[in-house]
Scaffold this active site. Structure first.
Site, PDB file in Angstrom:
ATOM      1  N   ASP A   1       0.840  -1.195   0.000  1.00  0.00           N
ATOM      2  CA  ASP A   1       0.000   0.000   0.000  1.00  0.00           C
ATOM      3  C   ASP A   1       0.877   1.247   0.000  1.00  0.00           C
ATOM      4  O   ASP A   1       1.586   1.507   0.972  1.00  0.00           O
ATOM      5  CB  ASP A   1      -0.896  -0.043   1.252  1.00  0.00           C
ATOM      6  CG  ASP A   1      -1.775   1.192   1.365  1.00  0.00           C
ATOM      7  OD1 ASP A   1      -1.899   1.942   0.370  1.00  0.00           O
ATOM      8  OD2 ASP A   1      -2.348   1.410   2.459  1.00  0.00           O
TER       9      ASP A   1
ATOM     10  N   ASP B   1      -1.815  -1.181  -3.933  1.00  0.00           N
ATOM     11  CA  ASP B   1      -2.192  -0.437  -5.139  1.00  0.00           C
ATOM     12  C   ASP B   1      -1.107  -0.534  -6.205  1.00  0.00           C
ATOM     13  O   ASP B   1      -0.026  -1.106  -5.966  1.00  0.00           O
ATOM     14  CB  ASP B   1      -2.482   1.030  -4.780  1.00  0.00           C
ATOM     15  CG  ASP B   1      -1.438   1.590  -3.819  1.00  0.00           C
ATOM     16  OD1 ASP B   1      -0.244   1.325  -4.051  1.00  0.00           O
ATOM     17  OD2 ASP B   1      -1.817   2.261  -2.829  1.00  0.00           O
TER      18      ASP B   1
ATOM     19  N   ASP C   1      -4.231   3.889   2.454  1.00  0.00           N
ATOM     20  CA  ASP C   1      -5.693   3.686   2.543  1.00  0.00           C
ATOM     21  C   ASP C   1      -6.044   2.253   2.931  1.00  0.00           C
ATOM     22  O   ASP C   1      -7.212   1.882   2.998  1.00  0.00           O
ATOM     23  CB  ASP C   1      -6.392   4.093   1.237  1.00  0.00           C
ATOM     24  CG  ASP C   1      -6.107   3.120   0.097  1.00  0.00           C
ATOM     25  OD1 ASP C   1      -5.224   2.243   0.251  1.00  0.00           O
ATOM     26  OD2 ASP C   1      -6.770   3.232  -0.947  1.00  0.00           O
TER      27      ASP C   1
ATOM     28  N   GLU D   1      -8.252 -19.947 -17.450  1.00  0.00           N
ATOM     29  CA  GLU D   1      -8.678 -20.661 -16.240  1.00  0.00           C
ATOM     30  C   GLU D   1      -9.780 -21.613 -16.676  1.00  0.00           C
ATOM     31  O   GLU D   1     -10.861 -21.182 -17.052  1.00  0.00           O
ATOM     32  CB  GLU D   1      -9.194 -19.671 -15.185  1.00  0.00           C
ATOM     33  CG  GLU D   1      -9.376 -20.351 -13.835  1.00  0.00           C
ATOM     34  CD  GLU D   1     -10.261 -19.579 -12.859  1.00  0.00           C
ATOM     35  OE1 GLU D   1     -10.131 -19.776 -11.654  1.00  0.00           O
ATOM     36  OE2 GLU D   1     -11.112 -18.785 -13.308  1.00  0.00           O
TER      37      GLU D   1
ATOM     38  N   HIS E   1      -4.911 -16.823  -5.543  1.00  0.00           N
ATOM     39  CA  HIS E   1      -5.781 -16.024  -4.668  1.00  0.00           C
ATOM     40  C   HIS E   1      -7.075 -16.741  -4.297  1.00  0.00           C
ATOM     41  O   HIS E   1      -7.845 -16.235  -3.485  1.00  0.00           O
ATOM     42  CB  HIS E   1      -6.090 -14.691  -5.358  1.00  0.00           C
ATOM     43  CG  HIS E   1      -6.879 -14.892  -6.616  1.00  0.00           C
ATOM     44  ND1 HIS E   1      -6.364 -15.534  -7.725  1.00  0.00           N
ATOM     45  CD2 HIS E   1      -8.154 -14.584  -6.921  1.00  0.00           C
ATOM     46  CE1 HIS E   1      -7.297 -15.598  -8.654  1.00  0.00           C
ATOM     47  NE2 HIS E   1      -8.393 -15.034  -8.200  1.00  0.00           N
ATOM     48  N   ASP E   2      -7.356 -17.881  -4.916  1.00  0.00           N
ATOM     49  CA  ASP E   2      -8.577 -18.649  -4.594  1.00  0.00           C
ATOM     50  C   ASP E   2      -8.274 -19.879  -3.748  1.00  0.00           C
ATOM     51  O   ASP E   2      -9.198 -20.527  -3.264  1.00  0.00           O
ATOM     52  CB  ASP E   2      -9.241 -19.167  -5.878  1.00  0.00           C
ATOM     53  CG  ASP E   2      -9.800 -18.062  -6.746  1.00  0.00           C
ATOM     54  OD1 ASP E   2     -10.212 -17.020  -6.201  1.00  0.00           O
ATOM     55  OD2 ASP E   2      -9.834 -18.252  -7.980  1.00  0.00           O
TER      56      ASP E   2
HETATM   57  O1  TEU Z   1     -12.314 -18.328 -10.122  1.00  0.00           O
HETATM   58  C1  TEU Z   1     -13.148 -19.384 -10.480  1.00  0.00           C
HETATM   59  C2  TEU Z   1     -13.505 -20.156  -9.268  1.00  0.00           C
HETATM   60  O2  TEU Z   1     -14.610 -20.247  -8.875  1.00  0.00           O
HETATM   61  C3  TEU Z   1     -12.427 -20.720  -8.435  1.00  0.00           C
HETATM   62  O3  TEU Z   1     -12.650 -20.236  -7.150  1.00  0.00           O
HETATM   63  C4  TEU Z   1     -12.472 -22.220  -8.396  1.00  0.00           C
HETATM   64  O4  TEU Z   1     -11.974 -22.643  -7.193  1.00  0.00           O
HETATM   65  C5  TEU Z   1     -11.620 -22.870  -9.401  1.00  0.00           C
HETATM   66  O5  TEU Z   1     -10.433 -22.434  -9.277  1.00  0.00           O
HETATM   67  C6  TEU Z   1     -12.268 -23.040 -10.734  1.00  0.00           C
HETATM   68  O6  TEU Z   1     -13.070 -24.158 -10.613  1.00  0.00           O
HETATM   69  C7  TEU Z   1     -12.277 -17.110 -10.787  1.00  0.00           C
HETATM   70  C8  TEU Z   1     -11.455 -16.128  -9.982  1.00  0.00           C
HETATM   71  O7  TEU Z   1     -10.159 -16.607  -9.848  1.00  0.00           O
HETATM   72  C9  TEU Z   1     -12.130 -15.878  -8.666  1.00  0.00           C
HETATM   73  O8  TEU Z   1     -11.377 -15.074  -7.813  1.00  0.00           O
HETATM   74  C10 TEU Z   1     -13.461 -15.249  -8.963  1.00  0.00           C
HETATM   75  O9  TEU Z   1     -14.192 -15.091  -7.778  1.00  0.00           O
HETATM   76  C11 TEU Z   1     -14.291 -16.075  -9.944  1.00  0.00           C
HETATM   77  O10 TEU Z   1     -13.535 -16.548 -11.056  1.00  0.00           O
HETATM   78  C12 TEU Z   1     -15.413 -15.240 -10.519  1.00  0.00           C
HETATM   79  O11 TEU Z   1     -14.921 -14.274 -11.381  1.00  0.00           O
END
Ligand code: TEU
Length: 544
Positions: free
Chosen positions: A21, A29, A25, A250, A314-315
């Protein structure tokens, strides 16, 4: 197999809101990224992937876009982005952006117009259906809610959303929609970006007629539907093929055979993909299964299409916590996982913080969490009458916030991430785990990543080599070779908290083998390999 820059890439993923950051804030960024570009460069990676920073109400951290042509205030300004791109290119770093075109935000002008009346010319830009028997048009589940359908009182129809209610899906059957997206992609490509990471790109095409699903909880009906390859071919022909770019799709719910259709070199669609046979289908580590997955993908892809390797993003919960040992052997385990990802076939991705062995997090209450997937699920389950404490506990291990906490730069307040209040709490272990501390240590994880990544530049075998698993069926030892021209590498991983004796049927000339890298520093060239006792999470690379 043609050699190209993007096959040789190592990608560093910057989840900018948690990176650094620059203005206090509480959100990382784009200027913060600029300030830390030298840090990224030092690691040796060649490409930076930035998560979405487009204008967005931010219900799903930027994956709900309300304007594709502007930058969200939290991230900065268009000038900041242009400067970032310039500064990255100056350092010979390429930049790829997230492309989120399966859905927009419900605050996007397109949707506001589409929703305004059934007669509006943009009505067909989204997917609207009449109620069936006064209810949802079918029984499908979305990723984040119990139904893919949301009712609009104003016009008496339902709209379709694969994710949150605030993320209506675009109607890709509509040619105007496709053209609008292509134009937007050109806008960014003309600025000089080097490619896209394409959010759930295999969800664009929907099943004709939206039939009910037999098992609505398994949401594979959302993906890989007829028409998808035509869209991607068109996108490539009209836009992507005019630029020398990296495109990584993806692509959930695919087998290697299905996956190859998206990236085969002779098909003119995408360059590479993320499949989810590990991240989505393997909640905890299963070595035997992992080896089967690697073998199958390699056999199907070798010489035909390009794979990607990742264990977190990030997921998905940080790899050393989810798949390794983030406790006693945190350093060894972080390095072992890195060795594996960087020596298996495919582009390796480093998710920010992974390079210092950052771990998942455990906050006390659901209030401390931000992830819409987790919060929606929590509400859904509690509304069914389940015990909130129990629901909370079951959601913790895979909460997406595990990997979204701020980067721990040093031991000062808020881990040196911000001078303000961070948008999400810092992981309380920041005094033990932070960049400054890791870099100061002789056996730093960062240093190990540097070595691994540097090797890739000198040794094409790591990139183009054939792959062979020598340890099928074994739970602890993962032993494999990569082979390219004259060069033959042996990778040995002891995926275990215990000592394991190394054995293999493969002939090894003990006198000629050359040690390339090891995560225990006391290993020497002269150590006899066969029969050696490997220590917990020990990883070694040899040239044979
Ligand atoms: O992710 C798709 C999603 O749902 C993933 O969380 C899932 O676990 C997997 O990886 C696919 O089956 C993308 C983005 O990365 C996520 O951050 C978003 O929330 C989502 O799409 C919606 O745009």
């Amino acid at each position: 197999m043609e050699r190209t820059w993007w096959k040789e890439a190592v990608v560093y993923q910057v989840y900018w809101r948690s990176f650094y950051d620059s203005d206090g804030d509480g959100y990382g960024d784009l200027r913060g990224v600029i300030e830390k570009l030298d840090y990224i460069k030092k690691l040796g990676v060649s490409v930076v992937w930035l998560n979405p920073f487009y204008e967005s109400p931010d219900r799903d951290n930027g994956y709900d876009i309300s304007d594709y042509y502007s930058v969200m205030e939290k991230a900065g300004t268009m000038e900041d982005f242009e400067k970032l791109l310039h500064e990255a290119h100056k350092r010979d770093l390429k930049v790829i952006m997230d492309l989120v075109v399966n859905h927009t935000s419900d605050q996007h002008d397109w949707f506001t117009q589409s929703k305004s009346s059934k007669e509006h010319p943009k009505r067909d830009w989204y997917i609207w259906r009449d109620p069936v028997d006064g209810k949802e048009p079918n029984n499908w589940r979305s990723y984040f809610t119990p139904s893919t359908w949301e009712f609009d009182e104003g016009t008496g129809q339902y709209y379709f959303h694969s994710f949150a209610v605030e993320q209506p899906d675009l109607n890709w059957e509509n040619k105007e929609v496709r053209e609008a997206i292509y134009e937007m992609m050109r806008f960014w490509l003309e600025k000089g970006i080097d490619g896209f990471r394409m959010d759930v790109i295999n969800l664009l095409a929907k099943v004709d007629g939206f039939p009910n699903a037999e098992n609505p909880d398994y949401t594979d009906y959302l993906a890989n539907n007829p028409g998808i390859h035509e869209y991607l071919k068109e996108m490539n022909e009209k836009v992507l093929s005019h630029y020398d770019v990296l495109t990584v799709g993806e692509i959930p719910f695919v087998t290697p055979e299905e996956g190859l259709k998206y990236v085969a070199e002779d098909r003119g669609e995408l360059k590479t993909l993320f499949h989810f046979e590990v991240a989505d289908d393997m909640p905890t580590w299963d070595m035997v299964r992992y080896k089967e997955i690697q073998e199958k993908w390699h056999e199907t892809f070798y010489g035909k299409g390009w794979n990607s390797q990742f264990l977190n993003n990030h997921d998905h919960t940080r790899q050393v916590t989810r798949y390794g040992n983030d406790n006693r052997y945190r350093k060894e385990s972080s390095k072992l996982l890195a060795t594996m990802i960087h020596t298996l076939p495919g582009i390796p991705y480093v998710f920010q913080g992974e390079e210092i062995g950052m771990t998942g997090v455990r906050f006390d209450s659901i209030e401390d969490y931000n992830d819409i997937a987790m919060k929606n699920k929590f509400r859904e389950e509690v509304e069914k009458g389940r015990n909130p404490v129990e629901v909370f506990e079951t959601l913790l291990p895979l909460s997406r916030d595990n990997s979204r906490t701020p980067i721990q730069w040093d031991e000062t307040e808020q881990a040196g991430f911000t001078e303000g209040e961070p948008w999400i709490k810092v992981n309380p272990n920041y005094k033990q785990i932070n960049v400054k501390r890791d870099l100061s240590e002789e056996d730093s994880i960062f240093g190990y990543y540097q070595e691994l990544i540097a090797l890739r530049k000198e040794h094409p075998v790591m990139i183009y080599g054939d792959y062979k698993d020598l340890s099928k069926g074994q739970q602890r030892l993962y032993v494999y070779t990569r082979e390219y021209g004259e060069s033959r590498w042996l990778i040995i991983l002891n995926y275990s908290d215990d000592h394991t004796i190394f054995h293999t049927d493969v002939a090894i000339d003990e006198n000629r083998k050359r040690l390339i890298l090891a995560n225990y520093r006391d290993v020497t060239e002269d150590d006899v390999l066969k029969g050696t006792s490997l220590r917990p999470h020990e990883a070694r690379i040899y040239e044979l």
